[in-house]
Enzyme design. Structure first.
Site, PDB file in Angstrom:
ATOM      1  CB  CYS A 125       5.509  -9.068  -3.349  1.00  0.00           C
ATOM      2  SG  CYS A 125       4.752  -9.899  -1.942  1.00  0.00           S
ATOM      3  CB  CYS A 209      -1.231  -7.914   2.081  1.00  0.00           C
ATOM      4  SG  CYS A 209      -0.398  -6.726   1.034  1.00  0.00           S
ATOM      5  CB  CYS A 241       7.461  -8.503   0.325  1.00  0.00           C
ATOM      6  SG  CYS A 241       8.203  -6.952   0.879  1.00  0.00           S
TER       7      CYS A 241
HETATM    8  S1  SF4 Z   1       1.715  -9.625   0.617  1.00  0.00           S
HETATM    9 FE1  SF4 Z   1       0.231 -10.840  -0.607  1.00  0.00          FE
HETATM   10  S2  SF4 Z   1      -1.361  -9.423  -1.373  1.00  0.00           S
HETATM   11 FE2  SF4 Z   1       0.377  -8.227  -0.577  1.00  0.00          FE
HETATM   12  S3  SF4 Z   1       1.565  -7.793  -2.346  1.00  0.00           S
HETATM   13 FE3  SF4 Z   1       2.474  -9.630  -1.470  1.00  0.00          FE
HETATM   14  S4  SF4 Z   1       1.417 -11.408  -2.372  1.00  0.00           S
HETATM   15 FE4  SF4 Z   1       0.257  -9.542  -2.908  1.00  0.00          FE
END
Ligand code: SF4
Length: 252
Positions: A125, A209, A241
């Protein structure tokens, strides 16, 4: 320096009090009028962001619209971005991960490192979301977000206006729809025929995502579908995140 920027630097609480009394459209108009291209809606194209873009199209059509493209978004989200650009005649500014850092991360930890541990998920993230978000924030003095109090316990106190500290100084962070709930958002979307992410029709209540956001059940928290594989291991696991918190995922 303008009086409003001076207010930001001095953390003028009177300014915040005034902003927190405003209606969403007034806040968007205030940001556009006073800050021009130094204000922008940064959205992941969930319903709240789409409602703000619709409101802005009517009262502040020059307000910038920015997004963080992690390069791992759902196809439905990319399709929605294109629809929004066509509908409102705007160009969405897309901020992406640094290609060198992204390549290094994937080479070292693999494409799906987020399954391994909370630390690696936060690192992913950091590279894909937080750092591009910082690049986007460097271009604004007013950050307009779709945060809402009903998203989760950690967001239950979200004000409509607050100062946010960055490494380069203070900015104003606005959440014009902070006190709206999902029903009110849905009613606005229906009434104004706002383009929305079709994943909502498939049980999603929070969309990020691909893989990392999944549908939720009626009894679950709105953000329970985020990084769902951590739920069983650690029920208290963060559903943030790092964009709206100070997660330091850079230490891997
Ligand atoms: S949501 Fe998942 S894929 Fe997207 S940035 Fe975060 S860890 Fe990576």
């Amino acid at each position: 320096m303008s009086p409003i920027l001076e207010s930001i630097q001095s953390q003028d609480t009177a300014l915040l009090d005034e902003l927190n009394q405003m209606e969403p459209e007034q806040l968007l108009s205030w940001a556009s009028t006073n800050f021009g291209d130094r204000a922008g809606i940064i959205t992941s194209f969930q319903d709240t962001g789409c409602v703000m873009v619709d409101m802005a199209s009517k009262i502040a059509p020059d307000l910038r619209v920015l997004t963080i493209d992690t390069l791992r978004l759902h196809p439905e989200t990319y399709a929605l971005m294109n629809t929004v650009e066509e509908r409102y005649g705007i160009t969405v500014e897309r901020f992406k991960p640094d290609p060198v850092k992204l390549k290094q991360m994937v080479q070292q930890h693999g494409e799906f490192l987020f399954f391994d541990s909370k630390t690696k998920q936060e690192f992913c993230c950091q590279i894909r979301k937080v750092e591009p978000n910082i690049e986007a924030l460097k271009t604004v003095d007013v950050w307009i977000t779709g945060l809402r109090q009903d998203h989760s316990d950690t967001r239950s106190e979200t004000p409509k206006a607050q100062f946010d500290e960055t490494v380069w100084g203070k900015i104003i962070k606005l959440a014009p729809l902070a006190n709206w709930n999902a029903q009110k958002i849905k009613a606005y979307v229906d009434e104004h025929e706002v383009p929305y992410n079709s994943l909502y029709d498939n049980g999603y209540t929070s969309i990020g995502c691909k893989i990392c956001s999944t549908p939720t059940l009626p009894h679950e928290d709105v953000r329970a579908g985020r990084w769902r594989w951590f739920n069983a291991m650690d029920p208290e696991s963060s559903k943030e995140c790092g964009i709206h918190t100070n997660v330091d995922g850079g230490g891997i």
